[in-house]
Design an enzyme around this catalytic site. Structure first.
Site, PDB file in Angstrom:
ATOM      1  CE  LYS A 170      -1.681   3.101   1.892  1.00  0.00           C
ATOM      2  NZ  LYS A 170      -1.470   4.502   1.417  1.00  0.00           N
ATOM      3  CD  GLU A 245      13.601   1.446   8.951  1.00  0.00           C
ATOM      4  OE1 GLU A 245      14.138   2.492   9.359  1.00  0.00           O
ATOM      5  OE2 GLU A 245      14.127   0.331   9.063  1.00  0.00           O
ATOM      6  CB  CYS A 279      13.269   9.851   7.326  1.00  0.00           C
ATOM      7  SG  CYS A 279      14.050   8.577   6.344  1.00  0.00           S
ATOM      8  CD  GLU A 369      10.585  13.618  10.279  1.00  0.00           C
ATOM      9  OE1 GLU A 369       9.430  13.213  10.445  1.00  0.00           O
ATOM     10  OE2 GLU A 369      11.514  12.912   9.871  1.00  0.00           O
TER      11      GLU A 369
HETATM   12  P1  NAD Z   1       2.512   8.986   7.019  1.00  0.00           P
HETATM   13  O1  NAD Z   1       2.790   8.258   8.265  1.00  0.00           O
HETATM   14  O2  NAD Z   1       1.413   9.964   6.992  1.00  0.00           O
HETATM   15  O3  NAD Z   1       2.206   7.959   5.839  1.00  0.00           O
HETATM   16  C1  NAD Z   1       3.029   6.851   5.538  1.00  0.00           C
HETATM   17  C2  NAD Z   1       2.176   5.744   4.945  1.00  0.00           C
HETATM   18  O4  NAD Z   1       1.260   5.299   5.934  1.00  0.00           O
HETATM   19  C3  NAD Z   1       1.341   6.153   3.743  1.00  0.00           C
HETATM   20  O5  NAD Z   1       1.283   5.104   2.822  1.00  0.00           O
HETATM   21  C4  NAD Z   1      -0.029   6.395   4.355  1.00  0.00           C
HETATM   22  O6  NAD Z   1      -1.075   6.214   3.460  1.00  0.00           O
HETATM   23  C5  NAD Z   1      -0.056   5.304   5.413  1.00  0.00           C
HETATM   24  N1  NAD Z   1      -0.986   5.551   6.519  1.00  0.00           N
HETATM   25  C6  NAD Z   1      -1.437   6.739   7.007  1.00  0.00           C
HETATM   26  N2  NAD Z   1      -2.316   6.527   8.010  1.00  0.00           N
HETATM   27  C7  NAD Z   1      -2.421   5.193   8.166  1.00  0.00           C
HETATM   28  C8  NAD Z   1      -3.160   4.355   9.058  1.00  0.00           C
HETATM   29  N3  NAD Z   1      -3.972   4.864   9.966  1.00  0.00           N
HETATM   30  N4  NAD Z   1      -3.010   3.024   8.949  1.00  0.00           N
HETATM   31  C9  NAD Z   1      -2.169   2.500   8.043  1.00  0.00           C
HETATM   32  N5  NAD Z   1      -1.450   3.225   7.174  1.00  0.00           N
HETATM   33  C10 NAD Z   1      -1.562   4.560   7.231  1.00  0.00           C
HETATM   34  O7  NAD Z   1       3.890   9.629   6.611  1.00  0.00           O
HETATM   35  P2  NAD Z   1       4.196  10.515   5.331  1.00  0.00           P
HETATM   36  O8  NAD Z   1       3.735  11.893   5.565  1.00  0.00           O
HETATM   37  O9  NAD Z   1       3.693   9.826   4.124  1.00  0.00           O
HETATM   38  O10 NAD Z   1       5.798  10.436   5.315  1.00  0.00           O
HETATM   39  C11 NAD Z   1       6.583  11.299   6.041  1.00  0.00           C
HETATM   40  C12 NAD Z   1       7.111  10.637   7.290  1.00  0.00           C
HETATM   41  O11 NAD Z   1       7.778   9.413   6.997  1.00  0.00           O
HETATM   42  C13 NAD Z   1       8.135  11.462   7.995  1.00  0.00           C
HETATM   43  O12 NAD Z   1       7.881  11.501   9.371  1.00  0.00           O
HETATM   44  C14 NAD Z   1       9.446  10.725   7.735  1.00  0.00           C
HETATM   45  O13 NAD Z   1      10.459  10.922   8.661  1.00  0.00           O
HETATM   46  C15 NAD Z   1       9.021   9.331   7.681  1.00  0.00           C
HETATM   47  N6  NAD Z   1       9.967   8.540   6.920  1.00  0.00           N
HETATM   48  C16 NAD Z   1      10.804   7.674   7.579  1.00  0.00           C
HETATM   49  C17 NAD Z   1      11.731   6.934   6.877  1.00  0.00           C
HETATM   50  C18 NAD Z   1      12.651   5.970   7.554  1.00  0.00           C
HETATM   51  O14 NAD Z   1      13.233   5.142   6.885  1.00  0.00           O
HETATM   52  N7  NAD Z   1      12.815   6.026   8.841  1.00  0.00           N
HETATM   53  C19 NAD Z   1      11.801   7.059   5.507  1.00  0.00           C
HETATM   54  C20 NAD Z   1      10.955   7.951   4.864  1.00  0.00           C
HETATM   55  C21 NAD Z   1      10.032   8.678   5.587  1.00  0.00           C
END
Ligand code: NAD
Length: 462
Positions: A170, A245, A279, A369
């Site tokens: 997803k 992550e 990130c 962040e």
């Molecule tokens: P997000 O958590 O909003 O979304 C990430 C994913 O989770 C998306 O596919 C989203 O649709 C899904 N999602 C959202 N709500 C959900 C729920 N209730 N249940 C299941 N899935 C759900 O994050 P974002 O805004 O897309 O990405 C930015 C964040 O990701 C930042 O905080 C960044 O630091 C982090 N990030 C971490 C890494 C790492 O490797 N540590 C890498 C990239 C991004």
């Protein structure tokens, strides 16, 4: 504008169950470029059932054959590299050269590394009077963010497939076209039906349905700490494996002996790359008080030089968030030395490359962040103070240390509470484990450690 109405399920593109859709928008000009299905729980269920049905066959496929399929997948990623780069640029907004070099270059390296690892890995080992078999965990639910749309997918799918797991992906709402192209690449590489499945959709609907599905054995999530916490709780309640992550607020520690111009130049480039949506970005630069003013000047002029070269951030919402952080930084008393909250262009979700000086640890811009092109420069008194500041957030994903002697930088890095540290500008290594200490996550991706996340052991005693 291309309207897609299908999902990749059980080896073919099939119509989505519902009629809801997601608009895909180009962040550089705000035009809708495509529409994809917003998958439902029903779609997720169909995908998980396909993955479950394909599991015994794929798990029993000899590792050498799994390696060959991954090698073929890597070759398709290379052959379709320009298409991938153009797609990432269209839906994420990153400059094309960056998409080619990083958004496509890194996943090609990672896919290649797992083609090799699948062939070499000891899936069976002898321990005294036991033989330990490393077996696939089962069906993997992979949930990915938009910031490195192809890399995040490959960093989960490649080790999962190498391990003999089957996958339901997803991807993030903002970048589903890259995920669709990846599914097409999987198909072209000849992976058996059901081994990889794609459901585009909203996080709280399709993402949640995937995380909650009782037939998913492992949830691998990359995204925000807030959502990660919920997914961890769901997995805990169901007693299933989970890898998280999450976010970061990494420190770039410039020790007094370092080459200041180099450390600041590389540090600014690290934060501005991908418009700050990384990130592991070193968003806090820590400089000794004696060299502080010089460092601030260097950082401000390096950021100002970015000008038109920086891409937009991914969405209006992200732009508003980043601007909010910049406004808050000023309100809290930090000194703006480059950039600012105003819009650099009329169209597109651009943000100025921004640098704050006189940032103190208690400020939100030093703790939270931002996920945009914003650097905070902090002053430290001595090495102990630098360490305290570096370790003084809830995160621990990455970091950097600069010193004249490598040994000095290494000694400092060993005391940092973080999962990765670049010494004097060390290069990305696709085989080195990547993941967080503290609230930056649970588990590791990439290399052998990333593969082990998708394996469970069975010991036979003789
Ligand atoms: P997000 O958590 O909003 O979304 C990430 C994913 O989770 C998306 O596919 C989203 O649709 C899904 N999602 C959202 N709500 C959900 C729920 N209730 N249940 C299941 N899935 C759900 O994050 P974002 O805004 O897309 O990405 C930015 C964040 O990701 C930042 O905080 C960044 O630091 C982090 N990030 C971490 C890494 C790492 O490797 N540590 C890498 C990239 C991004």
């Amino acid at each position: 504008m291309k309207a897609h109405d299908d999902l990749y399920l059980d080896g073919a593109w099939r119509p989505a169950a519902g009629r809801d859709t997601i608009d895909v928008v180009n962040p550089a000009d705000e035009q809708v470029i495509a529409r994809v299905p917003a998958g439902t729980a029903e779609d997720v269920d169909a995908a998980v059932r396909a993955a479950r049905a394909a599991l015994p066959g794929w798990a029993a496929t000899p590792p050498a054959e799994r390696a060959a399929r991954l090698g073929a997948l890597r070759d398709v990623l290379v052959a379709r590299g320009e298409e991938f780069a153009a797609t990432v640029t269209a839906e994420l907004g990153s400059p094309l050269a960056f998409s080619q070099a990083v958004h496509v270059g890194a996943p090609v390296a990672v896919a290649g590394s797992y083609a090799e690892l699948a062939a070499e890995y000891d899936f069976e080992e002898k321990v005294g009077n036991s033989v330990v078999h490393h077996e696939p965990v089962g069906v993997v639910g992979a949930i990915t963010p938009w910031n490195y749309p192809l890399h995040q997918i490959v960093a989960k799918a490649a080790p999962a497939l190498a391990a003999g797991c089957t996958v339901v992906l997803k991807p993030a709402e903002n970048t589903p076209l890259t995920a669709r192209l990846f599914a097409a690449a999987v198909h072209e590489a000849g992976l058996p039906a059901g081994v990889f499945n794609l459901v585009t959709g909203l996080g709280p609907v399709a993402g949640q349905a995937l995380a909650e599905h009782p037939e998913v054995d492992l949830v691998s999530f990359t995204g925000s700490t807030a959502v990660g916490r919920r997914i961890g709780a769901l997995a805990g309640a169901a007693v299933k494996r989970v890898a998280l992550e999450l976010g970061g607020k990494s420190a770039n520690v410039i020790l007094p002996s370092a080459d200041l111009a180099k450390a600041v130049g590389v540090g600014v480039a690290n934060v501005m790359a991908n418009s700050g949506q990384t990130c592991s970005a070193w968003t806090r630069m820590l400089v000794h008080r004696d060299r502080y003013d010089e460092a601030v000047q260097l950082a401000a002029s390096a950021a100002a030089k970015y000008g038109e070269r920086i891409g937009p951030v991914v969405s209006a919402r992200q732009r508003d968030r980043v601007r909010g952080h910049i406004e808050r930084g000023t309100a809290e008393g930090a000194r703006l030395v480059a950039g600012g909250p105003d819009a650099p262009r009329e169209k597109g979700w651009f943000v100025h490359p921004t640098v704050f000086a006189d940032v103190t640890e208690d400020m939100a811009i030093a703790q939270e962040e931002i996920f945009g092109p914003v650097l905070s420069v902090l002053r430290y008194e001595d090495e102990e103070d630098a360490l305290r500041i570096a370790n003084g957030t809830v995160y621990g994903l990455a970091g950097a240390v600069w010193a004249a002697e490598e040994s000095e930088a290494v000694a400092f890095a060993r005391r940092m509470d973080t999962g990765q540290v670049d010494i004097n500008g060390g290069r990305f290594n696709p085989l080195a484990p990547f993941g967080g200490y503290k609230q930056s996550g649970v588990g590791r991706e990439l290399g052998r450690h990333g593969l082990a996340e998708y394996l469970q052991t069975k010991s036979l005693q003789f």
